[in-house]
Design a protein around this motif. Structure first.
Motif, short mmCIF file in Angstrom:
data_model
loop_
_atom_site.label_atom_id
_atom_site.label_comp_id
_atom_site.label_asym_id
_atom_site.label_seq_id
_atom_site.Cartn_x
_atom_site.Cartn_y
_atom_site.Cartn_z
N SER A 1 0.93 -1.11 -0.22
CA SER A 1 0.09 -0.22 0.14
C SER A 1 0.82 1.26 -0.10
CB SER A 1 -0.87 -0.04 1.19
OG SER A 1 -1.94 -0.96 1.18
N HIS A 2 0.44 2.23 -0.69
CA HIS A 2 1.21 3.59 -0.91
C HIS A 2 0.93 4.19 0.57
CE1 HIS A 2 2.25 7.60 -2.05
NE2 HIS A 2 2.98 7.06 -2.75
N VAL A 3 1.86 5.12 0.98
CA VAL A 3 1.94 5.62 2.22
C VAL A 3 0.84 6.68 2.31
CG1 VAL A 3 4.37 5.19 2.97
CG2 VAL A 3 3.49 7.40 1.65
N ASP A 4 0.25 7.24 1.17
CA ASP A 4 -0.92 7.86 1.18
C ASP A 4 -2.10 7.18 1.53
OD1 ASP A 4 0.53 10.19 0.73
OD2 ASP A 4 0.43 10.08 -1.55
N VAL A 5 -2.27 5.95 1.14
CA VAL A 5 -3.22 5.19 1.37
C VAL A 5 -3.43 4.63 2.77
CG1 VAL A 5 -4.41 2.69 1.14
CG2 VAL A 5 -3.41 4.22 -0.99
N LEU A 6 -2.15 4.42 3.43
CA LEU A 6 -1.98 4.07 5.04
C LEU A 6 -2.33 5.02 5.63
CD1 LEU A 6 1.07 1.54 4.73
CD2 LEU A 6 -1.46 1.32 4.90
N ASP A 7 -2.13 6.45 5.30
CA ASP A 7 -2.10 7.55 6.18
C ASP A 7 -3.72 8.08 5.87
OD1 ASP A 7 0.56 7.93 7.06
OD2 ASP A 7 1.14 9.30 5.30
N GLY A 8 -4.36 7.55 5.16
CA GLY A 8 -5.72 8.09 4.75
C GLY A 8 -6.78 7.19 5.90
N PRO A 9 -8.05 7.13 5.44
CA PRO A 9 -9.02 6.59 6.28
C PRO A 9 -9.06 5.06 6.20
CG PRO A 9 -9.97 7.39 4.46
CD PRO A 9 -8.84 7.94 4.23
N LEU A 10 -8.12 4.48 5.36
CA LEU A 10 -8.30 2.99 5.36
C LEU A 10 -7.63 2.36 6.54
CD1 LEU A 10 -8.36 0.27 3.53
CD2 LEU A 10 -6.04 0.86 2.82
N TRP A 11 -6.73 3.13 7.26
CA TRP A 11 -6.17 2.19 8.28
C TRP A 11 -6.95 1.92 9.55
CZ3 TRP A 11 -0.91 0.64 9.14
CH2 TRP A 11 -0.59 0.41 10.42
N ASP A 12 -7.68 2.98 9.79
CA ASP A 12 -8.71 3.11 10.99
C ASP A 12 -9.97 2.18 10.57
OD1 ASP A 12 -7.21 4.56 12.56
OD2 ASP A 12 -8.38 6.48 12.00
N GLN A 13 -10.53 2.33 9.26
CA GLN A 13 -11.44 1.44 8.90
C GLN A 13 -10.88 -0.08 8.91
OE1 GLN A 13 -13.56 1.09 4.60
NE2 GLN A 13 -14.45 2.88 5.80
N MET A 14 -9.90 -0.35 8.45
CA MET A 14 -9.37 -1.78 8.54
C MET A 14 -9.21 -2.31 9.99
SD MET A 14 -6.23 -3.64 6.64
CE MET A 14 -7.09 -3.25 4.91
N LYS A 15 -8.59 -1.55 10.64
CA LYS A 15 -8.58 -1.78 12.09
C LYS A 15 -9.67 -2.13 12.86
CE LYS A 15 -4.92 -2.16 15.43
NZ LYS A 15 -3.89 -3.14 15.09
N ASP A 16 -10.69 -1.23 12.51
CA ASP A 16 -12.01 -1.31 13.38
C ASP A 16 -12.96 -2.54 12.84
OD1 ASP A 16 -11.08 0.38 14.94
OD2 ASP A 16 -11.99 2.02 14.05
N TRP A 17 -12.71 -3.04 11.49
CA TRP A 17 -13.84 -3.62 10.77
C TRP A 17 -13.88 -5.16 11.53
CZ3 TRP A 17 -12.98 -8.07 7.55
CH2 TRP A 17 -13.94 -8.31 6.61
N ASN A 18 -15.07 -5.48 11.60
CA ASN A 18 -15.51 -6.91 12.23
C ASN A 18 -16.27 -7.62 11.26
OD1 ASN A 18 -16.25 -9.24 13.57
ND2 ASN A 18 -16.54 -8.01 15.62
N PRO A 19 -15.58 -8.83 10.68
CA PRO A 19 -16.43 -9.34 9.57
C PRO A 19 -17.67 -10.06 10.21
CG PRO A 19 -14.36 -10.62 10.19
CD PRO A 19 -14.40 -9.48 10.97
N ALA A 20 -17.79 -10.30 11.65
CA ALA A 20 -18.96 -10.77 11.91
C ALA A 20 -20.29 -9.63 12.14
CB ALA A 20 -18.82 -11.16 13.67
#
Length: 546
Positions: A476-495
């Motif tokens: 992932s480009h650093v701009d992608v990681l610095d954007g909203p993706l990081w928190d969304q992925m961290k908080d995502w629960n597949p259940a």
């Protein structure tokens, strides 16, 4: 009855008719079915081990031993249930010891053998779990693959399955027996539940011994606390199409009870030993099966018979490999190519999950994924578009002057991708047409494909992202990681059904789509830009993976 042969001998005779070699795995299953007299039994054997085939022979043997036997075959649906009865009919028709037992035209849904005494209840009846069996009676109820992905996706579906199975209380005659045959498809599976309640269990995973290492980015030595069998160790990296079966001596060495690498593997690693059927499940076959399995959880459930809660497979953004480079188009050896640092990019695409992009609502997310020829994915763009989808000029009603489609055009031109997929579910049904108009207005060379998704979103996200992340091929480009993706992925629960997941969904969609070979420049061409920068010209055969 006392003079009739035991099931193992009956099965070996049938195997001779079929031209089969009988492995020790099948001997073990036959002996357990013959000898286990518990009122509730659970037979869990890994996928592809022919457990249902063996069980069909077992049902024929039961009728050979006692023609008055009455069985109800319960499966996820009627057609699946009749597979077992059809297979049993075939055995009864062709087995040397079963001559004359069948009527001329037995029915797959139900049939009586010669010697049956119950005119109301057939020797074997096949039914789906949602079909009405209120008036049925049986000495055996056989649940053959009654638990399948389509009937366990939600808590309500799993509860419905259990309610249907409760009907067995009124179907079994006193002294009757229940047998569950299958593999777990959910952490809340009926099979371990039956075992916990006292059912007899025969559980045979593909490998008797195993250990998994999720974090392998630092160490070069990994311990296993078991003795390898005659077939040695099986060391496997990654999952899905990125997985790889390692070769001892070339990829690693064994030092005592440790697997040793020259450098850290950096991806999820499984160490296995004692394959249950090595003659059939060769290393090449296991590799093919692993590559076709989309998630670790599904591999564990179908081959290791360990279904875990789905939230144990949550995505960790720390597993994304970061880079800080922009693609460069250059000429070399009279060819034009796209380079990302020292890596040559061979394909790429955009994926837009459109929304109104308003504060507090769903994000209108657009992702761009590049690929190299080694199978690595580069998540280069993951941005939210805002405002109206398109704003038109007051004087020229056909000219788009603002809106999300022009923002998308900016990203397309900067990333130089040649194809964009647009989800048309719900509000996005007309966005693809607007984007096509904007692309034409801007003079960009980029195709647009409208796509409708009808699968479970969480399963789609997990299936697309888990494998490349845990296999170490998703950057992932650093701009992608610095954007909203990081928190969304961290908080995502597949259940969880409803949660912020738009950026995840756009990236998953881009990875799921088949790579499109990049062979033109985006933008209005000039004399200096009309160069074909493919690696070579000619006809290409491309395999699309969906």
């Amino acid at each position: 009855m006392e003079n009739k042969i035991r099931f193992l001998a009956f099965f070996v005779m049938w195997a001779k008719v079929q031209g089969w070699k009988v492995p020790l795995l099948h001997v073990r299953i036959c002996q357990w079915l013959d000898e286990c007299d518990d009122p509730v039994r659970v037979l869990m054997v890994f996928r592809g081990a022919a457990k249902s085939t063996i069980y069909a022979v077992y049902k024929a043997w039961q009728l050979y031993r006692d023609p008055t036997w009455v069985s109800l075959i319960w499966a996820a649906d009627g057609p699946l249930a009749t597979k077992l009865t059809r297979d049993t009919i075939n055995v009864l028709r062709r087995h040397p010891l079963c001559v004359g037992m069948l009527p001329t035209k037995p029915g797959a849904q139900m049939f009586w053998v010669a010697g049956a005494v119950d005119a109301r209840n057939a020797s074997m009846t096949a039914t789906g779990v949602n079909q009405n069996v209120t008036s049925a009676r049986a000495r055996d109820i056989d649940y053959d693959d009654v638990e399948v992905p389509k009937n366990i996706k939600t808590p309500d579906a799993r509860e419905n399955l259990r309610n249907k199975i409760q009907e067995s209380t009124f179907i079994l005659v006193p002294g009757g027996r229940e047998t569950y045959i299958g593999t777990p498809h959910t952490h809340n599976s009926i099979y371990p539940e039956q075992v916990a309640a006292g059912a007899a269990l025969l559980k045979i995973p593909l490998f008797e011994s195993s250990v998994r290492y999720e974090e392998t980015s630092k160490d070069t030595r990994y311990r296993f606390d078991f003795t390898p069998g005659a077939d040695g160790l099986y060391v496997v990296l990654g999952i899905h199409r990125f997985s790889r079966m390692l070769v001892e001596g070339a990829d690693y060495r064994v030092d005592g009870n440790e697997v040793v690498f020259d450098r850290p593997p950096g991806v999820v690693m499984d160490i296995y030993a004692h394959c249950a059927w090595p003659e059939r499940f060769t290393r090449d076959d296991i590799t093919r099966r692993r590559k076709k399995t989309r998630t670790l959880n599904y591999w564990d459930s179908q081959y290791m018979l360990e279904a875990k809660p789905i939230n144990e497979c949550r995505l960790d953004p720390a597993k994304l490999k970061a880079y800080d480079l922009q693609p460069v188009i250059e000429s070399a050896n009279r060819q034009v190519r796209m380079m990302l640092g020292k890596v040559q990019i061979v394909s790429g695409r955009g994926y837009w999950d459109p929304s109104l992009g308003k504060a507090g609502g769903d994000a209108s997310a657009l992702s761009v994924i590049y690929d190299d020829n080694l199978g690595n994915h580069y998540w280069h763009v993951c941005e939210g578009l805002v405002g109206e989808f398109a704003e038109f000029s007051d004087t020229r009603n056909t000219q788009i002057i603002a809106g999300q489609v022009l923002q998308a055009c900016d990203l397309i031109q900067k990333a130089n991708v040649l194809h964009v997929y647009v989800e048309t579910n719900s509000i996005g049904s007309f966005v693809g047409k607007l984007l096509m108009r904007a692309i034409k207005q801007r003079g960009l060379h980029c195709g647009v494909t409208e796509i409708t998704t009808n699968t479970n979103k969480n399963e789609r996200i997990l299936g697309a992202l888990e494998a490349p992340m845990k296999s170490g091929v998703l950057w992932s480009h650093v701009d992608v990681l610095d954007g909203p993706l990081w928190d969304q992925m961290k908080d995502w629960n597949p259940a969880v059904k409803s949660q912020p997941d738009d950026y995840l969904d756009s990236g998953a969609g881009a990875i799921e789509q088949a790579p499109v070979r990049i062979n033109h420049l985006v933008g209005i061409p000039t004399d200096n830009m009309r160069k074909d920068w493919r690696q070579s010209t000619g006809v290409f055969e491309v395999t699309l993976e969906t």
